[in-house]
Design a protein around this motif. Structure first.
Motif, PDB file in Angstrom:
ATOM      1  N   ALA A 167      25.800  38.282  34.369  1.00 47.63           N
ATOM      2  CA  ALA A 167      26.573  37.421  35.266  1.00 47.63           C
ATOM      3  C   ALA A 167      28.069  37.643  35.084  1.00 47.63           C
ATOM      4  CB  ALA A 167      26.215  35.957  35.006  1.00 47.63           C
ATOM      5  N   LEU A 168      28.506  37.825  33.871  1.00 46.51           N
ATOM      6  CA  LEU A 168      29.925  38.082  33.627  1.00 46.51           C
ATOM      7  C   LEU A 168      30.328  39.458  34.148  1.00 46.51           C
ATOM      8  CD1 LEU A 168      30.330  36.612  30.017  1.00 46.51           C
ATOM      9  CD2 LEU A 168      31.191  35.651  32.158  1.00 46.51           C
ATOM     10  N   ALA A 169      29.419  40.436  34.015  1.00 44.57           N
ATOM     11  CA  ALA A 169      29.712  41.773  34.511  1.00 44.57           C
ATOM     12  C   ALA A 169      29.526  41.872  36.018  1.00 44.57           C
ATOM     13  CB  ALA A 169      28.819  42.792  33.811  1.00 44.57           C
ATOM     14  N   GLU A 170      28.843  40.866  36.601  1.00 46.96           N
ATOM     15  CA  GLU A 170      28.566  40.823  38.031  1.00 46.96           C
ATOM     16  C   GLU A 170      27.750  42.025  38.490  1.00 46.96           C
ATOM     17  OE1 GLU A 170      32.383  40.321  39.882  1.00 46.96           O
ATOM     18  OE2 GLU A 170      32.313  38.141  39.604  1.00 46.96           O
ATOM     19  N   VAL A 171      26.977  42.578  37.565  1.00 47.73           N
ATOM     20  CA  VAL A 171      26.084  43.668  37.900  1.00 47.73           C
ATOM     21  C   VAL A 171      24.995  43.701  36.843  1.00 47.73           C
ATOM     22  CG1 VAL A 171      27.448  45.352  36.622  1.00 47.73           C
ATOM     23  CG2 VAL A 171      25.922  46.150  38.409  1.00 47.73           C
ATOM     24  N   GLY A 336      28.806  26.955  36.224  1.00 44.80           N
ATOM     25  CA  GLY A 336      29.641  27.002  35.026  1.00 44.80           C
ATOM     26  C   GLY A 336      30.037  28.399  34.597  1.00 44.80           C
ATOM     27  N   VAL A 337      29.450  29.434  35.197  1.00 42.86           N
ATOM     28  CA  VAL A 337      29.795  30.799  34.801  1.00 42.86           C
ATOM     29  C   VAL A 337      31.237  31.125  35.169  1.00 42.86           C
ATOM     30  CG1 VAL A 337      29.242  33.248  35.129  1.00 42.86           C
ATOM     31  CG2 VAL A 337      27.407  31.565  34.938  1.00 42.86           C
ATOM     32  N   VAL A 344      37.277  32.950  29.219  1.00 44.41           N
ATOM     33  CA  VAL A 344      37.263  34.250  28.543  1.00 44.41           C
ATOM     34  C   VAL A 344      38.427  35.096  29.023  1.00 44.41           C
ATOM     35  CG1 VAL A 344      35.956  36.390  28.238  1.00 44.41           C
ATOM     36  CG2 VAL A 344      34.785  34.182  28.132  1.00 44.41           C
ATOM     37  N   GLY A 345      38.730  35.049  30.336  1.00 44.28           N
ATOM     38  CA  GLY A 345      39.848  35.818  30.864  1.00 44.28           C
ATOM     39  C   GLY A 345      41.158  35.407  30.242  1.00 44.28           C
TER      40      GLY A 345
END
Length: 625
Positions: A167-171, A336-337, A344-345
């Motif tokens: 989900a964070l990588a969006e892939v 919440g992601v 994190v950013g």
């Protein structure tokens, strides 16, 4: 096309069975050591967890007790991001763009390096091993990219960490699904170039290095992020757990993913969160799968999670206070992601994670070393202890007895010089009748060798114990060893001093009035002789008779002689006492100087060394900040 099954598709009962770590029924194959947890394990897991120290997700299970037993399996199909055949993308070239540490961290690292160097011969290597590891890691991390922040995603089996990673990588990068364990080796996702050195340090091969958005670099929010998906920390495969421990010791920050069933798992808290409580500023704790909790159950579980973190000693960053970031999310639905992504950013763009991690490692190393550097109370050798040591050495060398002997010798010499001739003649006669009764040199008192040696050893032990009192064990032992080494040959040296530093041989020096006293004593003797001759002359008729004058003259000489001798003895007591005190003082000073050179100076050197390392430790532990 690859089919990825999201981890949250398990039933709630099945996850509860896995929370205790071993209660559910499992099937493992030899190749992948995969674990399949059945719903039957849920009851067992819940029962076992109730008996444990941690509540093991009891609040979550109570809140979600009426959730349907059937989970939802989500299947996502994507093209293999490595291209046909799963070919790994080429690793980007490492650029040596590391930066130097600045400010207090640099001072602390320098102090830690000096501390280790000063302590190698005093403290066991095992005690300094962690400090040495921190210094090595600091040096290694400094040579690598300071533009990148390495963040690991860690969690238990079925917590959804691989789904969050995707989900964070969006892939879809990391495989997800019901099969356990899903992640068998760390997988990296890099948002910008120049991180090859960091990945080499983590021993992540090129075939497991990915880029987000099918290789794009356009995500400015996470630019510089190196995200690592770790195997399960509670995996049944020992090699997986070893990889987790190895990577966690090297990354800049950690995102701990917990689920409603196993957020209170003892393995997580006792093995990881509690030992890493000092690393709160580089820790994210996310409660995943909140979509499975009805109503306000997510808030209840989140509060309980904060309570457990507080019991672990890990500060929770709230209201602007530094500490761990705790967030509720659902990696499956995306809830919440975005907030986690933003946190994190911001964390990555600060470019301070590596320094914070290293500072926390230094804090942990300092805490482990506290017992070998921090004394219980005031340390050092007091003047009273020094004086008592000198007094014991003086007793061992017989300084007091030597002074008294010198005083007696001085008085005897005065008596011989100022005594009446008849008394001296009698003493001479007595000496001739006594074998070996000739003139003896000044008496030097030397104690029995065994007794003197025991006194010296006792004095050394006492002063060493006084100097070591309150010191940490390694430094107290070093002080005692220095004292013992210095005491070698000390009894023999003191015996030699008793001879060389005692009163000089021969007759003691005489005061200026002695010649006058001798002349007066001679005059008294002449009066006795003159009166006796005068009386004899009258008896034989050579002189005119008159007995009274010669008798008075002779009586004056007879009485005057002892009076002069008595007066001289009274006058000699003061010089004799001073002479004895001077002999005692010289011997005391010589014994004290010998003891200082052989014992006290080595002890003082060890105490000075301890003060130096104590100052360095104060800098390392941040007490001087």
């Amino acid at each position: 096309m690859s089919t990825l099954t999201d981890e949250p598709g398990e039933t709630g009962a099945g996850k509860a069975g896995g929370s205790a770590g071993a209660s559910g029924a499992g099937v493992a194959n030899g190749a992948g050591a995969a674990e399949v947890t059945s719903g039957n394990g849920g009851a067992n897991g819940g029962t076992d967890g109730a008996d444990r120290r941690w509540d093991d997700g009891l609040i979550a299970r109570h809140a979600a007790g009426h959730i349907g037993a059937g989970g939802v399996a989500v299947t996502v199909g994507v093209e293999g991001i490595d291209g046909p055949g799963g070919t790994a993308a080429p690793a980007d070239a490492h650029q040596p763009i590391g930066g130097a540490y600045e400010g207090p961290l640099r001072a602390r690292l320098d102090a830690l390096r000096e501390l280790v160097g000063l302590s190698r011969t005093r403290i066991e290597g095992t005690a300094l091993a962690e400090a040495g590891r921190v210094l090595d890691e600091a040096s290694t991390r400094q040579r690598l990219s300071s533009r990148h922040t390495v963040v690991a995603i860690a969690g238990a089996t079925g917590s959804g960490k691989s789904t969050l990673f995707n989900a964070l990588a969006e892939v879809p990068i990391s495989e997800t699904g019901l099969r356990r364990p899903t992640t068998s080796a760390p997988i990296a996702c890099v948002w910008s170039e120049g991180a090859a050195g960091l990945l080499d340090r983590l021993a992540i091969p090129g075939r497991l290095r990915r880029k987000p958005l099918a290789g794009g670099d356009g995500d400015e929010e996470l630019e510089g992020l190196v995200l690592i998906d770790l195997p399960d920390h509670d995996s049944a495969v020992v090699a997986h757990r070893d990889q987790v421990d190895r990577v966690l010791a090297l990354v800049d920050a950690v995102i701990w993913v917990v689920d409603p069933e196993k957020y209170a798992d003892a393995a997580l808290h006792e093995r990881y969160l509690r030992p890493l409580a000092g690393h709160a500023e580089i820790t994210f704790v996310v409660l995943n799968q909140i979509d499975r909790l009805p109503g306000d159950a997510a808030d209840q579980v989140l509060d309980d999670l904060r309570r457990l973190l507080d019991e672990d000693g890990m500060a929770v960053g709230e209201h602007g206070e530094p500490g761990a970031t705790v967030l509720p999310i659902s990696a499956l639905t995306g809830r919440g992601v975005g907030e986690l992504r933003g946190e994190v950013g911001r964390f990555v763009q600060e470019r301070k994670a590596a320094a914070r991690r290293l500072s926390a490692d230094v804090d942990a190393a300092a805490a482990r070393l506290r017992s070998v550097y921090v004394a219980d109370g005031r340390t050092g050798l007091s003047e009273r202890s020094r004086d008592e040591f000198a007094e014991r050495l003086a007793g061992a060398v017989g300084a007091v007895a030597t002074g008294e002997a010198a005083e007696r010798e001085w008085l005897r010499n005065a008596g011989r010089a100022c005594g009446t001739p008849w008394l001296r003649l009698w003493r001479w006669y007595e000496r001739t009748r006594t074998p070996g009764g000739g003139v003896r040199p000044a008496e030097v008192i030397v104690e029995d060798e065994l007794t003197a040696r025991q006194r010296v050893e006792q004095a050394v032990r006492t002063v060493a114990d006084d100097a070591a009192a309150g010191l940490p064990r390694p430094w107290a032992q070093a002080v005692r060893e220095a004292a013992v080494r210095g005491a070698v040959g000390l009894p023999e040296a003191l015996d030699e001093l008793a001879v060389t530093a005692g009163p000089p041989s021969g007759r003691p020096s005489r005061p200026a009035w002695w010649p006058a006293a001798v002349l007066v004593q001679a005059a008294m003797t002449l009066l006795q002789i003159y009166g006796a001759l005068w009386l004899v002359g009258q008896i034989i008729g050579v002189l005119d008779p008159g007995i009274v004058p010669p008798v008075l003259v002779m009586l004056g000489g007879i009485v005057g002689g002892p009076l002069v001798e008595w007066a001289c003895e009274a006058a000699a007591r003061g010089p004799a006492r001073r002479y004895g005190q001077d002999a005692e003082r010289r011997l005391r000073e010589a014994a004290a100087g010998c003891g200082r050179a052989k014992v006290l100076d080595p002890i003082a050197a060890e105490l000075m060394r301890y003060r130096e390392v104590r100052e360095r430790y104060s800098t390392v532990s941040g007490l001087t900040r």
